[in-house]
Design an enzyme around this catalytic site. Structure first.
Site, PDB file in Angstrom:
ATOM      1  N   ASN A   1     -32.454  19.380  44.076  1.00 46.57           N
ATOM      2  CA  ASN A   1     -33.771  19.862  44.845  1.00 46.57           C
ATOM      3  C   ASN A   1     -33.259  18.080  45.120  1.00 46.57           C
ATOM      4  O   ASN A   1     -33.888  17.674  45.864  1.00 46.57           O
ATOM      5  CB  ASN A   1     -34.798  20.599  45.021  1.00 46.57           C
TER       6      ASN A   1
ATOM      7  N   ARG B   1     -43.355  12.502  38.915  1.00 46.28           N
ATOM      8  CA  ARG B   1     -44.666  13.521  38.183  1.00 46.28           C
ATOM      9  C   ARG B   1     -45.428  12.202  38.303  1.00 46.28           C
ATOM     10  O   ARG B   1     -45.539  11.553  38.125  1.00 46.28           O
ATOM     11  CB  ARG B   1     -44.054  13.406  36.685  1.00 46.28           C
TER      12      ARG B   1
ATOM     13  N   GLN C   1     -50.826  20.651  37.034  1.00 48.81           N
ATOM     14  CA  GLN C   1     -50.906  21.229  38.735  1.00 48.81           C
ATOM     15  C   GLN C   1     -51.162  22.597  38.172  1.00 48.81           C
ATOM     16  O   GLN C   1     -50.467  23.448  37.721  1.00 48.81           O
ATOM     17  CB  GLN C   1     -49.245  21.512  39.093  1.00 48.81           C
TER      18      GLN C   1
ATOM     19  N   HIS D   1     -47.288  20.132  45.604  1.00 50.35           N
ATOM     20  CA  HIS D   1     -46.237  19.752  45.855  1.00 50.35           C
ATOM     21  C   HIS D   1     -44.608  20.957  45.909  1.00 50.35           C
ATOM     22  O   HIS D   1     -44.095  21.660  44.885  1.00 50.35           O
ATOM     23  CB  HIS D   1     -45.939  19.855  43.224  1.00 50.35           C
TER      24      HIS D   1
HETATM   25  P1  NAI Z   1     -31.655  12.125  37.138  1.00 54.46           P
HETATM   26  O1  NAI Z   1     -31.580  12.401  35.234  1.00 54.46           O
HETATM   27  O2  NAI Z   1     -31.092  12.174  37.622  1.00 54.46           O
HETATM   28  O3  NAI Z   1     -32.107  10.349  37.028  1.00 54.46           O
HETATM   29  C1  NAI Z   1     -33.623   9.977  36.411  1.00 54.46           C
HETATM   30  C2  NAI Z   1     -32.566   8.601  35.858  1.00 54.46           C
HETATM   31  O4  NAI Z   1     -34.200   7.563  35.387  1.00 54.46           O
HETATM   32  C3  NAI Z   1     -31.957   7.903  34.412  1.00 54.46           C
HETATM   33  O5  NAI Z   1     -30.950   7.253  35.162  1.00 54.46           O
HETATM   34  C4  NAI Z   1     -32.408   7.757  33.863  1.00 54.46           C
HETATM   35  O6  NAI Z   1     -32.020   6.306  32.673  1.00 54.46           O
HETATM   36  C5  NAI Z   1     -33.795   6.589  34.174  1.00 54.46           C
HETATM   37  N1  NAI Z   1     -35.330   6.547  33.802  1.00 54.46           N
HETATM   38  C6  NAI Z   1     -35.814   7.244  32.390  1.00 54.46           C
HETATM   39  N2  NAI Z   1     -36.471   6.477  31.987  1.00 54.46           N
HETATM   40  C7  NAI Z   1     -36.337   5.371  32.685  1.00 54.46           C
HETATM   41  C8  NAI Z   1     -37.416   4.739  32.748  1.00 54.46           C
HETATM   42  N3  NAI Z   1     -38.522   4.339  31.582  1.00 54.46           N
HETATM   43  N4  NAI Z   1     -37.323   3.605  33.477  1.00 54.46           N
HETATM   44  C9  NAI Z   1     -36.663   3.183  34.811  1.00 54.46           C
HETATM   45  N5  NAI Z   1     -36.447   4.499  34.393  1.00 54.46           N
HETATM   46  C10 NAI Z   1     -35.331   5.345  33.435  1.00 54.46           C
HETATM   47  O7  NAI Z   1     -32.730  12.158  37.566  1.00 54.46           O
HETATM   48  P2  NAI Z   1     -33.262  12.762  39.027  1.00 54.46           P
HETATM   49  O8  NAI Z   1     -32.658  13.921  39.802  1.00 54.46           O
HETATM   50  O9  NAI Z   1     -32.769  11.750  40.245  1.00 54.46           O
HETATM   51  O10 NAI Z   1     -34.650  13.492  38.968  1.00 54.46           O
HETATM   52  C11 NAI Z   1     -35.518  12.403  38.435  1.00 54.46           C
HETATM   53  C12 NAI Z   1     -37.397  13.244  37.864  1.00 54.46           C
HETATM   54  O11 NAI Z   1     -37.868  13.304  39.594  1.00 54.46           O
HETATM   55  C13 NAI Z   1     -37.063  14.282  37.697  1.00 54.46           C
HETATM   56  O12 NAI Z   1     -36.493  13.885  36.537  1.00 54.46           O
HETATM   57  C14 NAI Z   1     -38.978  14.813  38.537  1.00 54.46           C
HETATM   58  O13 NAI Z   1     -39.179  14.923  37.089  1.00 54.46           O
HETATM   59  C15 NAI Z   1     -38.316  14.651  39.570  1.00 54.46           C
HETATM   60  N6  NAI Z   1     -38.197  15.279  40.474  1.00 54.46           N
HETATM   61  C16 NAI Z   1     -39.155  15.745  41.343  1.00 54.46           C
HETATM   62  C17 NAI Z   1     -39.373  16.251  42.307  1.00 54.46           C
HETATM   63  C18 NAI Z   1     -40.159  17.289  42.843  1.00 54.46           C
HETATM   64  O14 NAI Z   1     -40.494  18.491  43.981  1.00 54.46           O
HETATM   65  N7  NAI Z   1     -41.186  16.332  43.593  1.00 54.46           N
HETATM   66  C19 NAI Z   1     -38.351  17.784  42.520  1.00 54.46           C
HETATM   67  C20 NAI Z   1     -36.823  17.105  41.345  1.00 54.46           C
HETATM   68  C21 NAI Z   1     -36.905  16.003  40.531  1.00 54.46           C
END
Ligand code: NAI
Length: 385
Positions: free
Chosen positions: A144, A283, A312, A336
């Site tokens: 997503n 989040r 949530q 959400h």
């Molecule tokens: P991803 O794993 O591809 O990318 C996450 C990035 O965040 C990584 O490059 C990681 O190094 C970086 N990161 C981790 N800790 C960090 C910090 N302290 N400072 C800066 N960067 C940091 O994950 P993706 O697919 O981009 O998703 C990210 C988040 O988005 C998910 O973990 C989830 O919490 C949220 N999400 C929300 C959705 C919604 O419906 N609102 C749906 C999908 C994801």
């Protein structure tokens, strides 16, 4: 007997490398905690992530002899979740209505071997305990991310252009152009930055580039691949403090973990440019809810938008429901749903089935879907370790 076969097979060294054996393909207990869709789910079968539509898995699972229990009842010791987890082999849950797998829940869940997140973001599971208990955590990576990136761009536009108060004015029957134009700007020419430049953060940068921003910047301990950074012209910034002090618009796109819980607090908000806009679809708990509400009220933030909340469903008195900036706008909060469009639901339902299928057949999972392997971290996205 079948259950002990599973445990034996999973404790063998060769299965510790993300190669899973179910010890056969019959007789597992699979528990799914999903949100209730009500009439909408009865009328719209593509709402697959609901209790009513069960990720489209029931007949497939039952035809193989598995038991499939689906519920939205997840709070308290007498909930379906807390009772059924005790002998479930597999838990499926979604970030939209998460069954929170705390260390206490892990202690109760004697047969649990796999947690599958139907979506992206597995912070509702205590991942350190999952490692200790040798429970794998798998998610439908990428399912997503485009849906969320589109929502982020929409949120930036609706905040910067002051859309919500303008629309509310029309619904009220009023017409006062200056009242809304006094706080409306263009995205063009702004400095836009993302905290986290993974799948979603990168897609956001790609999508805002055509708006002709002054500059695109990012903060992430995992740098973007050189080609990707060059293509979007994004400058990497070394600290989150520096990033927020340089941006007109900040978007949060990193997972929730020990290093990001409460990251955006009163101290960091003081370092933002006065009147900046903040978008968080990552989040809720990455932001301190009271500090954000105060910053919006004082005008330090001109706007805050997103779809994620620290618990949530969000309680009725959550400060983000009704917070406003001094001109009565700046709130773009919704439930959400950015990552649960009908397109996304089709992808994460299909991805969940594919993960289960691989598990039943003892095949290796897609490496990108593995957050926690057996007894070890498999991703670098949940903090520097
Ligand atoms: P991803 O794993 O591809 O990318 C996450 C990035 O965040 C990584 O490059 C990681 O190094 C970086 N990161 C981790 N800790 C960090 C910090 N302290 N400072 C800066 N960067 C940091 O994950 P993706 O697919 O981009 O998703 C990210 C988040 O988005 C998910 O973990 C989830 O919490 C949220 N999400 C929300 C959705 C919604 O419906 N609102 C749906 C999908 C994801």
């Amino acid at each position: 007997m079948f259950r002990s076969a599973i445990r034996t097979s999973l404790s063998k060294p060769q299965v510790a490398s993300q190669r899973f054996s179910s010890g056969g393909s019959r007789g597992l207990k699979i528990l799914a905690i999903l949100y209730r869709g009500g009439d909408a789910a009865k009328q719209e079968p593509r709402l697959l992530g609901t209790v009513e539509n069960e990720l489209g898995l029931r007949s497939w699972l039952e035809s193989q002899g598995h038991e499939y229990i689906v519920s939205d009842d997840k709070e308290g010791p007498n909930s379906v979740f807390q009772k059924q987890i005790q002998d479930a082999d597999i838990l499926i849950t979604t970030p939209f209505h998460p069954g929170y797998v705390t260390p206490e829940v892990f202690n109760k869940a004697k047969n649990l071997k796999v947690c599958v997140t139907a979506g992206v973001g597995s912070d509702h599971i205590n991942l350190n305990t999952a490692i200790d208990k040798k429970v794998q955590v798998l998610e439908v990576t990428g399912s997503n991310v485009t849906s969320v990136a589109e929502h982020v761009v929409m949120n930036m536009l609706l905040l910067v252009r002051n859309f919500v108060p303008a629309h509310e004015m029309i619904e009220r029957g009023d017409w006062d152009v200056s009242q809304v134009a006094r706080n409306a700007f263009d995205l063009e020419g702004k400095v836009i930055g993302t905290i986290g430049a993974g799948r979603i953060g990168h897609r956001v940068l790609q999508r805002v580039l055509p708006f002709n921003p002054k500059e695109l910047v990012y903060y992430d301990y995992n740098p973007l691949p050189e080609e990707a950074a060059k293509a979007v012209g994004a400058r990497r910034i070394d600290t989150v403090e520096e990033l927020v002090s340089q941006c007109d618009v900040v978007t949060v796109n990193c997972p929730l973990h020990e290093g990001t819980r409460g990251l955006i607090n009163a101290d960091l908000l003081k370092k933002f440019k006065p009147g900046a806009w903040l978008v968080n679809t990552a989040r809720g708990a990455i932001c301190d809810k009271f500090a954000v509400a105060d910053a919006l009220k004082s005008g330090q933030l001109r706007g805050y938008a997103g779809d994620v909340w620290d618990v949530q469903p969000a309680p009725k008195d959550h400060p983000w429901r009704a917070m406003k900036n001094p001109l009565g706008g700046g709130n773009g909060m919704v439930p959400h749903y950015s990552g649960t469009t009908l397109d996304a639901q089709q992808r994460y339902a299909a991805g969940t089935k594919s993960i289960l299928e691989k598990y039943f057949q003892g095949k290796e999972q897609e490496p990108a879907n593995v957050i926690v392997g057996i007894g070890k971290w498999a991703t670098k996205a949940y903090g520097q370790r």
